[in-house]
Design an enzyme around this catalytic site. Structure first.
Site, short mmCIF file in Angstrom:
data_model
loop_
_atom_site.label_atom_id
_atom_site.label_comp_id
_atom_site.label_asym_id
_atom_site.label_seq_id
_atom_site.Cartn_x
_atom_site.Cartn_y
_atom_site.Cartn_z
N PRO A 90 -8.05 -0.72 -15.19
CA PRO A 90 -9.13 0.23 -15.48
C PRO A 90 -8.71 1.63 -14.99
O PRO A 90 -8.16 1.74 -13.88
CB PRO A 90 -10.30 -0.28 -14.63
CG PRO A 90 -9.94 -1.65 -14.19
CD PRO A 90 -8.45 -1.77 -14.25
N GLY A 94 -9.71 3.46 -8.91
CA GLY A 94 -9.30 3.14 -7.55
C GLY A 94 -8.25 2.06 -7.49
O GLY A 94 -7.90 1.57 -6.41
N LEU A 95 -7.72 1.65 -8.65
CA LEU A 95 -6.72 0.58 -8.66
C LEU A 95 -5.30 1.11 -8.91
O LEU A 95 -4.39 0.36 -9.27
CB LEU A 95 -7.08 -0.50 -9.69
CG LEU A 95 -8.45 -1.18 -9.47
CD1 LEU A 95 -8.70 -2.23 -10.53
CD2 LEU A 95 -8.54 -1.81 -8.09
N SER A 97 -4.16 3.45 -11.21
CA SER A 97 -3.72 3.56 -12.60
C SER A 97 -2.77 4.74 -12.81
O SER A 97 -1.81 4.63 -13.58
CB SER A 97 -4.92 3.68 -13.54
OG SER A 97 -5.69 4.81 -13.21
N ALA A 99 -0.60 6.13 -10.63
CA ALA A 99 0.74 5.82 -10.08
C ALA A 99 1.44 4.80 -10.98
O ALA A 99 2.64 4.93 -11.26
CB ALA A 99 0.60 5.27 -8.66
N ALA A 100 0.71 3.81 -11.46
CA ALA A 100 1.31 2.78 -12.31
C ALA A 100 1.82 3.39 -13.62
O ALA A 100 2.89 3.03 -14.11
CB ALA A 100 0.29 1.68 -12.60
N ASP A 141 -0.34 5.13 -3.09
CA ASP A 141 -0.41 4.50 -4.42
C ASP A 141 0.97 4.37 -5.05
O ASP A 141 1.36 3.30 -5.52
CB ASP A 141 -1.29 5.34 -5.37
CG ASP A 141 -2.76 5.21 -5.07
OD1 ASP A 141 -3.10 4.72 -3.97
OD2 ASP A 141 -3.59 5.60 -5.91
O1 PMV Z 1 -6.90 7.36 -6.47
P1 PMV Z 1 -7.39 6.15 -5.78
O2 PMV Z 1 -8.80 5.87 -6.05
O3 PMV Z 1 -6.46 5.00 -5.96
O4 PMV Z 1 -7.41 6.47 -4.18
C1 PMV Z 1 -6.32 6.87 -3.45
C2 PMV Z 1 -6.55 6.67 -1.99
C3 PMV Z 1 -6.99 7.88 -1.17
O5 PMV Z 1 -6.73 7.52 0.18
C4 PMV Z 1 -8.47 8.16 -1.34
C5 PMV Z 1 -6.20 9.13 -1.53
C6 PMV Z 1 -4.74 9.09 -1.14
O6 PMV Z 1 -3.99 9.89 -1.70
O7 PMV Z 1 -4.35 8.27 -0.30
#
Ligand code: PMV
Length: 308
Positions: A90, A94-95, A97, A99-100, A141
């Site tokens: 999704p 927050g999973l 996406s 970076a992947a 990530d």
């Molecule tokens: O982008 P998300 O939802 O996967 O969150 C990243 C994690 C945070 O700690 C909020 C931001 C970071 O860069 O570490």
């Protein structure tokens, strides 16, 4: 075709931005990228976001910016090719996406053009391109998406190499991911926390102290395979995230529903303010029960394992 995997932050999101430790794991949700020949220029068709761009002719949107960074890092600006992207993570939930996505593109270019890039270089490219999505990413990530597994992460605030250590668990954790389907903006959430921290330095200093101790304790309990204790720590971590203001009514409802179905612990994952949460289940039967209960409340659920 090359893959980039999604991630679940088990402990420490937001606090990692300030150099505190975090623990995250890759999951089996992915983005994948396949390269095809192209007569002229570089085009990208991203089926996850439904974006189709001709690089260099874009309107500066995030996919265009991402490609510009990857192409500069790989020195492939002058090549002709078409990238087809799809997957099942999704987006903006927050999973991991973004970076992947970057990892899958960098790995596909590496494969096609025999660039011989090391994982360290892929991670470096992914970190550089993550700035398009996150403004000031901690690096957790891209690190998890590149190296996979269960990872202990600490951002180097001086700008040097971040600390990354693989953690080996005796057996994987069975989790259920719940999705609020409310798209969140990580940069906004990180900015919000920064502003609150400036407004209430004493309160945040105390919360940050607790967050640091909690992640160290979590590492110990994860390695010992003490799932009950890990569950309690997930709940505590959720409490801290609520205190810094990144939980939401939907995330709280999902966590309560999972705990009501017998989960050992539950917390939001990633930036919060929408996006996803996850719950730790005792066994596969309970995993299914939690997933059913989350869906009864009208949310999407996904069953997976972490720490493998
Ligand atoms: O982008 P998300 O939802 O996967 O969150 C990243 C994690 C945070 O700690 C909020 C931001 C970071 O860069 O570490």
């Amino acid at each position: 075709m090359q893959y980039g995997f999604g991630k679940l932050i088990l402990f420490g999101e937001h606090f990692v931005v300030y150099g505190l430790p975090g623990i995250a794991s890759s999951i089996d949700l992915f983005t994948r990228c396949r390269l095809y020949p192209n007569e002229k220029g570089i085009t990208v068709n991203d089926r996850l976001t439904n974006k189709h761009i001709l690089v260099g002719k874009g309107n500066g949107d995030i996919l265009e910016q991402t490609m510009q960074i990857i192409l500069k890092e790989t020195k492939l600006e002058k090549k002709n090719f078409r990238l087809e992207i799809d997957g099942n993570i999704p987006i903006f939930g927050g999973l991991g996406s973004s970076a992947a996505l970057i990892v899958s593109i960098a790995r596909e270019l590496n494969r096609e053009f025999l660039l011989n890039l090391s994982d360290e270089k892929i991670n470096e490219i992914a970190f550089a391109a993550e700035h398009v999505f996150h403004a000031s990413p901690s690096g957790i990530d891209n690190t998890v998406s590149t190296f996979g597994g269960l990872v202990w992460f600490e951002k180097n605030l001086q700008g040097g190499k971040n600390k990354m250590e693989h953690l080996k668990m005796k057996k994987p954790l069975l989790v259920v991911i719940g999705n609020t389907k409310i798209i969140h903006d990580t940069a906004e959430a990180v900015k919000f926390v920064c502003e609150q921290k400036e407004k209430q330095p004493k309160k945040f200093e105390q919360i940050f102290g607790q967050a640091k101790d909690l992640v160290h304790e979590a590492k110990k309990e994860l390695l010992a395979g003490n799932e009950k204790k890990v569950g309690e720590l997930l709940n505590k971590n959720q409490g801290l995230l609520k205190q810094i203001g990144v939980s939401s009514t939907e995330l709280e409802l999902l966590c309560e529903t999972a705990l009501g179905a017998g989960a050992l612990g539950a917390k939001l994952t990633g930036a919060g303010m929408g996006g996803c949460m996850f719950a730790l289940a005792k066994n596969a039967r309970q995993q299914k029960k939690i997933a059913r209960e989350l869906e009864k409340e009208g949310f999407e659920s996904y069953i997976t394992k972490v720490g493998v």
